[in-house]
Write an enzyme that holds these catalytic residues in place. Structure first.
Site, PDB file in Angstrom:
ATOM      1  CG  HIS A   1     -20.330  24.749  14.636  1.00  0.00           C
ATOM      2  ND1 HIS A   1     -19.576  24.549  13.502  1.00  0.00           N
ATOM      3  CD2 HIS A   1     -20.931  25.956  14.488  1.00  0.00           C
ATOM      4  CE1 HIS A   1     -19.728  25.575  12.701  1.00  0.00           C
ATOM      5  NE2 HIS A   1     -20.548  26.454  13.273  1.00  0.00           N
TER       6      HIS A   1
ATOM      7  CB  ALA B   1      15.117  16.826  11.885  1.00  0.00           C
TER       8      ALA B   1
ATOM      9  CG  ASP C   1      12.877   5.278  23.599  1.00  0.00           C
ATOM     10  OD1 ASP C   1      11.678   4.962  23.623  1.00  0.00           O
ATOM     11  OD2 ASP C   1      13.272   6.457  23.631  1.00  0.00           O
TER      12      ASP C   1
ATOM     13  N   GLY D   1      18.484  10.398  13.880  1.00  0.00           N
ATOM     14  CA  GLY D   1      18.069   9.156  14.521  1.00  0.00           C
ATOM     15  C   GLY D   1      18.739   8.954  15.864  1.00  0.00           C
TER      16      GLY D   1
ATOM     17  CB  SER E   1       9.386   7.405  30.786  1.00  0.00           C
ATOM     18  OG  SER E   1       9.585   8.773  30.519  1.00  0.00           O
TER      19      SER E   1
ATOM     20  CD  GLU F   1       8.655  17.105  17.671  1.00  0.00           C
ATOM     21  OE1 GLU F   1       7.537  16.673  17.969  1.00  0.00           O
ATOM     22  OE2 GLU F   1       9.714  16.732  18.232  1.00  0.00           O
TER      23      GLU F   1
ATOM     24  CB  CYS G   1       8.409  14.770  25.980  1.00  0.00           C
ATOM     25  SG  CYS G   1       8.898  13.077  25.729  1.00  0.00           S
TER      26      CYS G   1
ATOM     27  CB  CYS H   1      10.585  12.003  28.433  1.00  0.00           C
ATOM     28  SG  CYS H   1       8.999  12.872  28.397  1.00  0.00           S
TER      29      CYS H   1
ATOM     30  CD  GLU I   1     -17.761  21.703  13.460  1.00  0.00           C
ATOM     31  OE1 GLU I   1     -18.936  21.285  13.548  1.00  0.00           O
ATOM     32  OE2 GLU I   1     -17.467  22.909  13.453  1.00  0.00           O
TER      33      GLU I   1
ATOM     34  N   GLY J   1      13.245  13.418  10.170  1.00  0.00           N
ATOM     35  CA  GLY J   1      12.263  12.815  11.058  1.00  0.00           C
ATOM     36  C   GLY J   1      11.560  13.861  11.897  1.00  0.00           C
TER      37      GLY J   1
ATOM     38  NE  ARG K   1      19.990   8.989   4.727  1.00  0.00           N
ATOM     39  CZ  ARG K   1      20.750   8.075   5.312  1.00  0.00           C
ATOM     40  NH1 ARG K   1      22.069   8.144   5.175  1.00  0.00           N
ATOM     41  NH2 ARG K   1      20.218   7.087   6.001  1.00  0.00           N
TER      42      ARG K   1
END
Length: 454
Positions: free
Chosen positions: A435, A179, A302, A261, A14, A181, A47, A42, A440, A176, A198
């Site tokens: 609504h 994991a 990153d 990670g 990206s 997701e 993503c 991504c 809302e 994290g 852990r």
């Protein structure tokens, strides 16, 4: 014989693609090097495929919920893994082509191969030698796997999308958002999912109330979510994998996913040998102009740390190109970056957590709302949404907004605009809600949940 460029970009993810495209559009002679796939993590293993798999995993629950609304199904729904994986491959291939076409149309030269920095101004790709006074590293991150016996039997987020067969029993290691997701995805698709972390409480870095609420919600979906648990060994057992846990127990799985990670993707790059230095966490150290310790070498995305998010890398790529070849450009504002976790249920967040706010402000007002989504009053599903606003008690400015529940990501994008503009709680309250929606609730939270004076 070498080729001279105004900019050499290593990595067509990206950030790299955005920097290359904008620089080329500003008149620079640009080369961009990629050794794996166009679009980076991504588009290929992050993503995009993840969100497609999230969509797929939600249909089963939707069918169940529909019965409460009067729908009747003669046969139980069935899921076909190859149909999903093949559809994903087709879509990602389409996107790969779009990225390559965009780069070509911008005037950038695309070079397939692994770029290696051999000096402050030289990059080699195979036998090809490229030179430039500006080398940009945008190679992103790479999944980490723990150093335990049998770790080679596990997979990472790079491989999870294309498993040859659907894992009926999946072990996810990590606490994290990645994991969590994937645990939600495969649980929704029909796997019996065990997720271990852990530490005391997963989703470190998010607001504590969000973490606690999400823990209960994830468990209610059927994921066997265990805290204070780690894997000490993996071993082949027939056509499956036997996992040994730190409490002395063991269990069989069809697949084991490590999501503990990511590390900077620096292997074979030659950056350190060229003089580039690192931060304590292993990311590349840069200044506000993305410049490394070597004046001619830059880095973004990153690999420099910060929020590891596609929109952040895009903003950095844009800023870098304008700094170098345009009228100048400021680095992105990393405060109040709205983001979403596509867990099930979703998490949306923007601004400070309560824990962060307590470190920076002496007077806080906290507003919370916990309720059953309207849809589930009839579906019968035991799911509750949670929303939270953190307000500066002295100025009334909203410092943070957090949510667990359906469409949290979509809702948080709009709140991100308001928080970045410095909106106050009074302005939230003065906004007329839509609504009936969950959103809302953010403009109708009037009852103070907690006041903090430090």
């Amino acid at each position: 014989m070498g080729s001279n460029y105004d900019l050499i970009v290593i990595g067509a993810g990206s950030g790299g693609v955005r920097a290359a495209r904008i620089a080329a559009s500003l008149g620079a002679k640009v080369a961009i090097i990629e050794d794996r796939y166009m679009g980076g993590t991504c588009v290929n293993v992050g993503c995009v495929p993840k969100k497609l798999y999230v969509y797929a995993s939600e249909f089963g629950a939707a069918v169940e919920d529909a019965e409460g609304f009067g729908w009747r199904f003669k046969d139980a729904p069935e899921f076909d893994w190859p149909t999903l994986t093949q559809a994903k491959v087709k879509e990602i291939g389409r996107l790969n082509g779009i990225y390559r076409k965009m780069l070509n149309n911008s005037g950038a030269t695309v070079i397939d191969g692994r770029g290696k920095i051999t000096s402050a101004t030289t990059v080699e790709v195979g036998e090809q030698v490229l030179t430039s006074d500006r080398i940009l590293i945008a190679t992103g991150g790479w999944p980490v796997v723990a150093d335990i016996p049998g770790a080679e039997l596990a997979i990472t987020s790079n491989e999870i999308f294309d498993l040859p067969s659907f894992p009926k029993r999946l072990l996810t290691i990590g606490g994290g958002y990645i994991a969590t997701e994937f645990s939600g995805v495969f649980n929704g698709l029909g796997s019996r999912v065990t997720q271990v972390y852990r530490g005391e409480l997963f989703m470190r870095g998010f607001d504590l109330d969000i973490r606690r609420h999400l823990l209960n919600e994830v468990r209610m979906t059927g994921v066997d979510l265990r805290m204070n648990t780690d894997v000490t060994q993996l071993e082949q057992a027939g056509d499956g994998i036997l996992a040994h846990f730190n409490d002395g127990t063991e269990a069989h799985f069809d697949a084991v996913l490590y999501a503990i990670g990511r590390r900077p993707n620096l292997d074979g790059l030659g950056a350190l040998e060229a003089g580039v230095t690192l931060n304590e966490d292993g990311t590349i150290a840069v200044n506000e102009n993305f410049q490394t310790a070597v004046p001619t070498i830059y880095a973004l995305g990153d690999i420099i740390g910060g929020p590891e998010l596609t929109p952040v890398a895009l903003a950095e790529g844009m800023a870098f190109a304008h700094q170098q070849f345009g009228q100048g450009g400021n680095a992105p504002d990393y405060q109040n970056v709205a983001t979403a976790v596509f867990s099930q249920p979703q998490v949306g967040t923007c601004g400070l957590t309560q824990e962060q706010a307590c470190e920076q402000y002496a007077h806080l007002k906290i507003y919370r709302s916990d309720f059953k989504p309207m849809k589930h009053t009839i579906s019968g599903r035991e799911q509750r949404s949670f929303m939270k606003l953190i307000v500066d008690g002295d100025t009334d400015r909203v410092l943070g907004a957090h949510m667990v529940g359906p469409d949290a990501g979509e809702i948080m994008q709009g709140l991100g605009i308001a928080i970045n503009m410095g909106a106050t709680k009074a302005q939230f309250d003065a906004t007329i809600g839509i609504h009936p929606t969950a959103a809302e609730e953010f403009v109708t939270m009037r009852t103070l949940s907690e006041e903090i004076l430090l």
